[in-house]
Write a protein that holds these residues in place. Structure first.
Motif, PDB file in Angstrom:
ATOM      1  N   GLY A 231       0.815  -1.200   0.000  1.00  5.91           N
ATOM      2  CA  GLY A 231       0.000   0.000   0.000  1.00  5.91           C
ATOM      3  C   GLY A 231       0.851   1.253   0.000  1.00  5.91           C
ATOM      4  O   GLY A 231       2.019   1.224   0.394  1.00  5.91           O
ATOM      5  N   PRO A 232       0.254   2.349  -0.434  1.00  7.34           N
ATOM      6  CA  PRO A 232       0.984   3.623  -0.422  1.00  7.34           C
ATOM      7  C   PRO A 232       0.997   4.258   0.965  1.00  7.34           C
ATOM      8  O   PRO A 232       0.089   4.056   1.762  1.00  7.34           O
ATOM      9  CB  PRO A 232       0.178   4.487  -1.397  1.00  7.34           C
TER      10      PRO A 232
ATOM     11  N   LEU B 233      -3.758   3.036  -3.828  1.00  4.11           N
ATOM     12  CA  LEU B 233      -4.485   2.248  -2.836  1.00  4.11           C
ATOM     13  C   LEU B 233      -5.575   1.413  -3.504  1.00  4.11           C
ATOM     14  O   LEU B 233      -5.737   0.227  -3.193  1.00  4.11           O
ATOM     15  CB  LEU B 233      -5.069   3.151  -1.748  1.00  4.11           C
ATOM     16  N   ALA B 234      -6.300   1.989  -4.437  1.00  6.51           N
ATOM     17  CA  ALA B 234      -7.313   1.231  -5.175  1.00  6.51           C
ATOM     18  C   ALA B 234      -6.661   0.084  -5.943  1.00  6.51           C
ATOM     19  O   ALA B 234      -7.191  -1.032  -5.995  1.00  6.51           O
ATOM     20  CB  ALA B 234      -8.079   2.151  -6.119  1.00  6.51           C
ATOM     21  N   SER B 235      -5.498   0.349  -6.522  1.00  7.53           N
ATOM     22  CA  SER B 235      -4.780  -0.676  -7.281  1.00  7.53           C
ATOM     23  C   SER B 235      -4.410  -1.877  -6.406  1.00  7.53           C
ATOM     24  O   SER B 235      -4.443  -3.017  -6.880  1.00  7.53           O
ATOM     25  CB  SER B 235      -3.526  -0.075  -7.915  1.00  7.53           C
TER      26      SER B 235
ATOM     27  N   ASP C 191     -11.335   6.589   7.284  1.00  4.54           N
ATOM     28  CA  ASP C 191     -12.567   6.772   6.506  1.00  4.54           C
ATOM     29  C   ASP C 191     -12.283   6.806   5.007  1.00  4.54           C
ATOM     30  O   ASP C 191     -13.018   6.223   4.211  1.00  4.54           O
ATOM     31  CB  ASP C 191     -13.298   8.053   6.923  1.00  4.54           C
ATOM     32  N   ASP C 192     -11.221   7.485   4.622  1.00  5.19           N
ATOM     33  CA  ASP C 192     -10.869   7.586   3.209  1.00  5.19           C
ATOM     34  C   ASP C 192     -10.381   6.236   2.670  1.00  5.19           C
ATOM     35  O   ASP C 192     -10.763   5.823   1.567  1.00  5.19           O
ATOM     36  CB  ASP C 192      -9.804   8.665   3.017  1.00  5.19           C
ATOM     37  N   ALA C 193      -9.556   5.544   3.441  1.00  2.00           N
ATOM     38  CA  ALA C 193      -9.079   4.218   3.012  1.00  2.00           C
ATOM     39  C   ALA C 193     -10.245   3.255   2.839  1.00  2.00           C
ATOM     40  O   ALA C 193     -10.285   2.473   1.879  1.00  2.00           O
ATOM     41  CB  ALA C 193      -8.082   3.664   4.025  1.00  2.00           C
ATOM     42  N   ALA C 194     -11.201   3.315   3.755  1.00  2.00           N
ATOM     43  CA  ALA C 194     -12.378   2.436   3.664  1.00  2.00           C
ATOM     44  C   ALA C 194     -13.176   2.742   2.403  1.00  2.00           C
ATOM     45  O   ALA C 194     -13.578   1.826   1.671  1.00  2.00           O
ATOM     46  CB  ALA C 194     -13.251   2.611   4.905  1.00  2.00           C
TER      47      ALA C 194
END
Length: 176
Positions: free
Chosen positions: A85-86, A98-100, A132-135
């Protein structure tokens, strides 16, 4: 029809799944957090497999956002899928990386024939990504990438109530 996404509060190393995703560091040689826990519980077979990857196809390590599989050792899983992860940055948008991690992990899982996949909350520990953003990014990426013809379940295994609540809110927003 979509792949069921389930949320579990607990220890990812105690999960039964065809594939468990490891929030690895680029060296693939173990570390802290989820990575260290997976290596400790999974045993030396995982480290040996990671060393083979470093000696062959991943001599410079695993790039951020990519994924690769190894054996699962003593874990109750068929495979461990390692993804890097980044590190969160206030000055640079690394959301796509992160999506990747999630898309690439699912791609590798599909290649392995893994029908159940367990993810941790990638980048939310020492890499400091806001929960929250990672989720939100993780749930959206999994919703878009998980083909119901290939997967029976994607599970997020979350280390505490705050992480569980953040992922539950992201899942509810995505399904709204």
């Amino acid at each position: 029809m979509t792949v069921p996404i389930t949320l579990v509060e607990g220890d990812i190393t105690r999960q039964h799944a065809d594939a468990i995703v490891n929030a690895a560091n680029s060296s693939l040689l173990g570390g802290g957090g989820v990575d260290g826990a997976i290596h400790r519980r999974g045993g030396p077979e995982i480290l040996a497999a990671c060393r083979r990857l470093r000696a062959t196809s991943h001599g410079k390590g695993l790039p951020t956002g990519h994924a690769v599989a190894t054996v699962a050792g003593r874990l109750d899983a068929g495979h461990v899928i390692h993804t890097v992860g980044p590190v969160w940055s206030a000055s640079q948008d690394r959301s796509e990386l992160l999506a990747s991690c999630h898309r690439e992990s699912l791609r590798v899982a599909a290649e392995l024939g893994a029908r159940t996949v367990a993810f941790p909350a990638i980048s939310t520990g020492v890499y400091r990504w806001p929960l929250d953003d990672a989720a939100r990014i993780a749930v959206k990426a999994v919703r878009e990438a998980a083909d119901p013809a290939l997967f029976d379940e994607v599970r997020f295994v979350l280390f505490d109530r705050a992480a569980h609540d953040a992922f539950a809110a992201a899942l509810a927003a995505e399904d709204a």
